[in-house]
Each structure stands twice: as C-alpha cells, then as structure tokens.
Design an enzyme around this catalytic site. Structure first.
Site, mmCIF file in Angstrom:
data_model
loop_
_atom_site.group_PDB
_atom_site.id
_atom_site.type_symbol
_atom_site.label_atom_id
_atom_site.label_comp_id
_atom_site.label_asym_id
_atom_site.label_seq_id
_atom_site.Cartn_x
_atom_site.Cartn_y
_atom_site.Cartn_z
ATOM 1 N N ASP A 198 0.869 -1.166 0.000
ATOM 2 C CA ASP A 198 0.000 0.000 0.000
ATOM 3 C C ASP A 198 0.904 1.213 0.000
ATOM 4 O O ASP A 198 1.806 1.323 0.828
ATOM 5 C CB ASP A 198 -0.906 0.004 1.237
ATOM 6 C CG ASP A 198 -1.864 1.185 1.218
ATOM 7 O OD1 ASP A 198 -2.448 1.443 0.150
ATOM 8 O OD2 ASP A 198 -2.005 1.855 2.254
ATOM 9 N N GLU A 243 -1.110 -1.043 -6.260
ATOM 10 C CA GLU A 243 -2.252 -0.326 -6.789
ATOM 11 C C GLU A 243 -1.829 0.460 -8.010
ATOM 12 O O GLU A 243 -0.688 0.920 -8.093
ATOM 13 C CB GLU A 243 -2.721 0.696 -5.745
ATOM 14 C CG GLU A 243 -3.907 0.284 -4.949
ATOM 15 C CD GLU A 243 -4.198 1.337 -3.906
ATOM 16 O OE1 GLU A 243 -5.347 1.768 -3.831
ATOM 17 O OE2 GLU A 243 -3.276 1.726 -3.173
ATOM 18 N N CYS A 274 -12.994 -4.281 4.740
ATOM 19 C CA CYS A 274 -12.450 -4.964 5.904
ATOM 20 C C CYS A 274 -11.841 -6.255 5.387
ATOM 21 O O CYS A 274 -12.512 -7.046 4.719
ATOM 22 C CB CYS A 274 -13.547 -5.267 6.915
ATOM 23 S SG CYS A 274 -13.025 -6.448 8.178
ATOM 24 N N CYS A 322 -13.773 -9.574 6.935
ATOM 25 C CA CYS A 322 -15.124 -10.002 6.581
ATOM 26 C C CYS A 322 -15.624 -9.424 5.263
ATOM 27 O O CYS A 322 -16.706 -9.788 4.796
ATOM 28 C CB CYS A 322 -16.101 -9.657 7.695
ATOM 29 S SG CYS A 322 -16.425 -7.891 7.853
ATOM 30 N N CYS A 328 -13.939 -2.381 12.366
ATOM 31 C CA CYS A 328 -14.967 -2.778 11.406
ATOM 32 C C CYS A 328 -16.325 -2.834 12.102
ATOM 33 O O CYS A 328 -16.484 -3.534 13.110
ATOM 34 C CB CYS A 328 -14.615 -4.137 10.824
ATOM 35 S SG CYS A 328 -15.899 -4.803 9.770
ATOM 36 N N CYS A 334 -17.628 -6.845 11.844
ATOM 37 C CA CYS A 334 -17.035 -7.958 12.589
ATOM 38 C C CYS A 334 -16.304 -7.506 13.850
ATOM 39 O O CYS A 334 -15.869 -8.340 14.645
ATOM 40 C CB CYS A 334 -16.102 -8.773 11.695
ATOM 41 S SG CYS A 334 -14.580 -7.914 11.268
ATOM 42 N N ASP A 341 -3.190 1.094 6.745
ATOM 43 C CA ASP A 341 -2.297 0.737 5.639
ATOM 44 C C ASP A 341 -2.146 -0.767 5.468
ATOM 45 O O ASP A 341 -2.158 -1.289 4.357
ATOM 46 C CB ASP A 341 -0.916 1.365 5.846
ATOM 47 C CG ASP A 341 -0.981 2.874 5.956
ATOM 48 O OD1 ASP A 341 -1.847 3.473 5.276
ATOM 49 O OD2 ASP A 341 -0.187 3.458 6.712
HETATM 50 ZN ZN LIG Z 1 -15.004 -6.792 9.227
#
Ligand SMILES: [Zn+2]
Length: 376
Positions: A191, A275, A328, A331, A348, A351, A358
């Site tokens: 990242d 990326e 996330c 999840c 998150c 979850c 990062d």
């Molecule tokens: Zn999550």
C-alpha cells in the site's frame, strides 16, 4: 529462448578543461537547434497550415559552427523534437492533456546531449579508466564494477549537472537467456504510503533511513538561505551550486534506498501486488504535493517491475477503482469511514476487528492481486 536486454550504467566523468568546454558547447548547439527547428515548424505551420519536415543538415549550412560539435547530438535533438510532437498529437486517455513542445531555456533545461555508437566510435580504453567519445576523445571516468564483455554500447548521454559534475550514462545492449517463469507461491501487497514509501501486507515498512531525512532537512535549510539572497550576486551563485549538490545527494540516496527496498522484496516474494495510482492526479487532489512526488513511488514501481521480470517473477497491478482501503480484510464489509485520510486505525462495524489502515489496505491489494495473477 534468448532475449535482448538494455541496461544503463552511469559513470562520473572528469573531462579536461577543453573537453568540458566542448561538452558545454555541444549541449548549447543541441538546444539551439531544437529551439530553432521548433520556431521554424511553428512559423511554417502558421503560414501554410502544413507540417515542416526539417533535418540538421539544412541548419549546418546556415550556421557552420554547428559542424564543430558531435553530429549525433544534433540528430538526437531533432529526434527529441519529433518525439515531443508525437507526444502532443498522440491519442490521449481521459483527463490527459499533453503539452505542446516547449522551447528549452538555458537556465531551466538540463545541460546534456546524447550520442550514438556507430562503427566503434565509442569505447572504453585504458582498462576502463577512459571512455572515448566522438569529438571529445578519451574522457576520464570513474570505474565501476566489471562490465560483461558481451555487452555492447548503444548510446551515451553526456550531462553537466547543476552542481557542476559531469556524468556519462552508457546504455548497453546484450542478449540473455529468458528467465524461467516462476509459478507464484508467495504473494505480497504494497500500500502506497507518503511517509514510508509503502507498507506491506505483512505489516513491514521499508524504514526510510534517518540519514536521508537529515539530508532533506539540510536541503530545506540551504534553500531557505538561497531565497533570502540577492538574486544574481556572487554569494547567490555559490549558494545555488550548494543547493544543487545537496539535491543530487538526496536524489542518489533515494535511488539507493529504492534499489535496496526493491531487492529485498524481489528476493522474498514471487509476486508483488500494487495499486495502479495516478501519481500526478494524487499529488494534486490530496494536497500531499511534494512528499508524494519526492519519494517517487512511480519510479520505485518501475524499478520493482524490471527486477521481478529479470527473475521470471511478476508485478501485478490492481485496478484504480478497487476500494483497497475501505474493505475490511477479515469479513469484506465496505466501510466508507476510511475515505478520510486522517483515519489511521479503524474498527470494522460488522465484525468488530481493529485494523491498521495501511496494513489492511495492503492485504486487500495482495488478495486482489493474487486473484488476478492466478486467474490469468
Ligand atoms: Zn469486518
């Protein structure tokens, strides 16, 4: 299968006073010719609506002193101008705005010229301590590691840097066995980070060395001093050269750092996922400006790409629209609260896991890259 490869090696050069003067003159002639041809092309187009095709030969008749310098430098000035025109007229992607070719100002443009290898006109002499160049003769260069005798010289760029050094960049061509393709087993995602260059999906940061920061700090201080001086004065001139020297040092340190960081990744992983960032757009829109440009992630990515290819490994680019920082990793819940760049850590809502911004993004990039690499 064998493939043709190119590699540039930069040598510091120590020309004699006469050679240095000729280098200056050659750069000046190349710039003069470039500007003159551009002006003539513009005038011709205004008058006739047609493109003017020009060659250096015509100008050598009009300005006989152009014959005193390396004629390849002049040919390459013409090629550069042609390339600038092609760039302007090329098919553009959305949002791109290629600029019309610009005149080269003496104090703004780099002082350099390119010359080509033809019939043995360029060669190393004296156990590699000298480089023979057209018109210049033997120029003393600082030796580097042994160059493989099968490497052939293609071209040389001679530059007088802003800090007053001379450098020659020798482009070699050679044949090599195509590296055997590695079936990727180990993957890593990077990242982009404006502070650390990148953060990996394993949570590593390359650790920009502290001594580099010190040089950068020194550069800022000397630049401040320069800005307070009387422009054009003797002290201003000296200070300008000092700033240029520190500039070169930071640039070299950064390059060195990029090489080491890239080597470390290439050794440990088979596939690196990054990326696809629009660097120019990013530095504008995120107001990261200078720091984004400075640590040059784009340059690093190019370096990484060729180092991986050399070993039959791959760099995988994840699409620009992939929301790496919002998902996330545990999840898959998409949380838009991370759009704010100041959010470094988040939990998150689905979850309940806490993420480092990062590292979480790097893991998403790794997984998306892995998916792309294995499905291709
Ligand atoms: Zn999550």
């Amino acid at each position: 299968m064998t493939v043709m490869m190119h590699r540039a090696v930069v040598y510091r050069a120590y020309p004699t006073r006469e050679q240095a003067a000729l280098i200056e003159r050659t750069c000046g002639c190349a710039r003069f010719l470039y500007n003159r041809m551009l002006a003539d092309k513009i005038a011709h187009y205004r008058e006739t609506g047609e493109m003017l095709r020009v060659t250096p030969a015509r100008y050598k008749r009009e300005f006989p002193w152009l014959k005193e310098v390396d004629s390849f430098a002049l040919c390459n000035a013409q090629l550069n101008l042609d390339a600038a025109y092609r760039n302007f007229f090329r098919r553009v992607k959305a949002g791109e705005k290629p600029g019309f070719p610009k005149y080269k100002a003496k104090h703004r443009s780099r002082c350099c010229y390119k010359t080509n290898f033809v019939n043995g006109n360029i060669r190393f002499e004296g156990d590699g301590r000298y480089l023979r160049l057209p018109k210049l003769g033997s120029v003393r260069v600082r030796q580097k590691r042994e160059i493989d005798p099968s490497w052939r010289i293609k071209s040389v760029t001679v530059e007088h840097t802003r800090s007053g050094r001379f450098e020659v960049s020798v482009l070699f061509e050679f044949e090599t066995q195509e590296p055997e393709r590695v079936e990727p087993e180990s993957f890593v995602g990077l990242d982009y980070s404006s502070h650390d260059l990148y953060v990996t999906s394993d949570g590593e940061r390359p650790g920009y060395p502290r001594c580099f920061r010190r040089t950068e700090w020194k550069l800022a201080r000397e630049q401040r001093k320069l800005s307070r001086m009387q422009k054009g004065s003797a002290n201003w001139g000296k200070q300008k050269a000092r700033v240029a020297r520190i500039h070169e040092k930071t640039r070299n340190q950064r390059k060195d750092f990029h090489h080491k960081a890239a080597n470390g990744l290439v050794e440990r992983y088979d596939c690196v996922c990054v990326e696809d960032l629009d660097m120019s757009g990013m530095s504008r829109s995120l107001k990261l400006g200078k720091s984004t440009m400075d640590n040059g992630f784009g340059m690093f990515r190019a370096l990484l790409s060729y180092k991986l290819e050399d070993r039959g490994k791959r760099l995988v680019t994840v699409g620009r629209l992939f929301p790496s920082s919002q998902l996330c990793h545990e999840c898959g819940y998409r949380f838009s609260g991370t759009k704010d760049l100041s959010v470094r850590e988040w939990t998150c809502p689905s979850c309940g896991r806490t993420h480092d911004r990062d590292v979480n993004a790097a893991r998403n990039i790794r997984d998306e890259g892995m998916r792309l690499a294995l499905s291709a």
